[in-house]
Structure formats: structure tokens, C-alpha cells
Design an enzyme around this catalytic site. Structure first.
Site, PDB file in Angstrom:
ATOM      1  N   GLU A  95      -0.558  -8.751   4.845  1.00  0.00           N
ATOM      2  CA  GLU A  95      -0.320  -8.916   6.281  1.00  0.00           C
ATOM      3  C   GLU A  95      -1.609  -8.964   7.083  1.00  0.00           C
ATOM      4  O   GLU A  95      -1.607  -9.324   8.274  1.00  0.00           O
ATOM      5  CB  GLU A  95       0.591  -7.789   6.800  1.00  0.00           C
ATOM      6  N   HIS A 151      -3.408  -5.768   1.136  1.00  0.00           N
ATOM      7  CA  HIS A 151      -2.638  -5.998   2.358  1.00  0.00           C
ATOM      8  C   HIS A 151      -2.518  -7.477   2.716  1.00  0.00           C
ATOM      9  O   HIS A 151      -3.350  -8.010   3.459  1.00  0.00           O
ATOM     10  CB  HIS A 151      -3.306  -5.259   3.521  1.00  0.00           C
ATOM     11  N   CYS A 194       0.838  -1.201   0.000  1.00  0.00           N
ATOM     12  CA  CYS A 194       0.000   0.000   0.000  1.00  0.00           C
ATOM     13  C   CYS A 194       0.875   1.253   0.000  1.00  0.00           C
ATOM     14  O   CYS A 194       1.450   1.591  -1.024  1.00  0.00           O
ATOM     15  CB  CYS A 194      -0.961  -0.038   1.189  1.00  0.00           C
TER      16      CYS A 194
END
Length: 234
Positions: A196, A194, A85
Site C-alpha cells: 500500500e 507494504h 505486516c
């Protein structure tokens, strides 16, 4: 393996990235934007957030942070780097990746679980996937629209450097549905969604994001084994 996670003023996903690194089986090393020393890490993650409050332009100020001076040289020398991002925006501003991330075409912040198709499993960050594999990870951005001139887009396609593409809907208007790209060497990857946030069943829509972090460990292990093999024949 030691994977560095950089914290800039305004980073908000650095803790999540560090947790993903640990879940993948590596040691997470926290790196500070004002420290040019990479402390001997084997790879680096530039996390999501709003570095320097997105003042001037997303990633434009962070690109000049002391840590980036060392990181740019290391990346050009082969260090694996993942920008997520805002990290993707920083990599583009640093000219480690082509193109730019601009305001979402619909002018709204978009936060949702997003399907992607992995277009390249040949990078340091995607070798745990199969080309064509569909994965589900969150996307959350206001300026995630990937743009580049037609020559650059054609080159990315021809060279297999589009890493992932949005499917089942484009959340931000990115050209050619591009969600992630890589450099020519395949060690630097920028991704807008994302991974994560998709590493644990309790908090994510899937575990698909973990593959990005296990991939770099495989790449590093392979590089280490290759170096040892070569050394044994000197």
C-alpha cells in the site's frame, strides 16, 4: 466491489490501505475491530501497525477481536483476505496462515525499499503479476522474521504457497527469504512488506504495490462471472 479495511487500536496504515483500495478502483469500507459485522464486503485487508501496542505478542490480542471471529469463518469460506505486516502477524496468530513472525535476527527495526520476487501469481492477491516478476515495495518492521518448522517450510515450497521472496538482501532474516505466504486455497495472503506504500509515484518507490489490489478485483470479477455463467445453466 467493496473491500473492507480493519482498524485495530494501534493500526497506522489503515488509511494508506484504504487509499490503495480506492486507487485500484474499489470502494474502501472501514471496519472496526470491535464490530463483528463485516458489512457485506467482498474482501478484507488487515493493515500494518501495532495492534494493541504489540502487547503480549504481535497480533496475539488482535486475533481475538470481535471482527476476527467473523473474518476467520469468512476466510475459511473463501473470502479474500490480505494481511500486511501486522496483518500478516494476526493471520498467523489466527492460524489462517502457518508459521510465525519473530524479532528481526539483527534485532533492529528495518525501514527501506525492498526488492521482492513474486513466486506465485495464482493467488487472489497476486494474479496481476507474472511468476518470477521482480517488484520494489517498502518494508518496515521490527518483528518481520518469518519462521516455521522444516516440515511446514518444505510443504509451503512443494505446494507453491510461498507467494514472494526477498531478493538483493534479506531485511530481517526470514527463513528461506520468505516475504509472503498463502493458504491452501489461495484466498488468504500474508505479506510483510507494504504494497500500500507503493501505489503512487509521488510517495512510493514504484507503483508495484498496486498489483496486489487490482489482483483481488480481477479474482472477484472472475468469481462473479463464473457464478453468473453457472447460474445461467441451471
Amino acid at each position: 466491489m467493496r473491500i473492507g479495511v480493519v482498524t485495530f487500536p494501534g493500526s497506522l496504515d489503515d488509511g494508506d490501505a484504504a487509499r490503495a483500495v480506492r486507487l485500484a478502483g474499489a470502494d474502501a469500507v472501514r471496519l472496526w475491530h470491535g464490530d463483528a459485522d463485516l458489512h457485506g464486503v467482498d474482501a478484507v485487508v488487515l493493515p500494518g501497525g501495532f495492534s494493541y501496542g504489540d502487547a503480549l505478542r504481535c497480533g496475539a490480542i488482535a486475533r481475538f477481536a470481535p471482527v476476527m471471529e467473523s473474518l476467520i469463518d469468512a476466510a475459511r469460506g473463501g473470502l479474500p483476505v490480505l494481511g500486511i505486516c501486522n496483518g500478516f502477524q494476526i493471520l498467523c496468530e489466527a492460524h489462517l496462515l502457518p508459521g510465525a513472525l519473530t524479532r528481526n535476527q539483527h534485532l533492529h527495526f528495518r525501514n527501506r525499499d525492498q526488492w521482492l520476487r513474486v513466486e506465485s501469481a495464482d493467488t487472489a492477491w497476486t494474479n496481476s503479476f507474472e511468476t518470477g516478476q521482480e517488484i520494489l515495495i517498502p518494508v518496515k518492521n521490527g518483528e518481520g522474521c518469518y519462521v516455521a518448522d522444516q516440515r511446514t517450510l518444505d510443504a509451503l515450497e512443494a505446494e507453491g504457497r510461498v507467494v514472494a521472496r526477498y531478493i538483493r538482501g534479506n531485511p530481517n532474516g526470514s527463513q528461506r527469504d520468505i516475504a509472503a505466504v498463502t493458504n491452501e486455497a489461495g484466498n488468504v495472503v500474508g505479506i510483510m512488506p507494504h504494497p500500500e506504500h507503493a501505489v503512487e509515484a509521488l510517495t512510493g518507490p514504484s507503483l508495484d504495490g498496486l498489483g496486489f489490489f487490482t489482483s483481488v478485483l480481477r479474482a472477484l470479477a472472475g468469481a462473479s462471472a463464473g457464478a453468473s455463467h453457472a447460474g445461467g445453466h441451471q
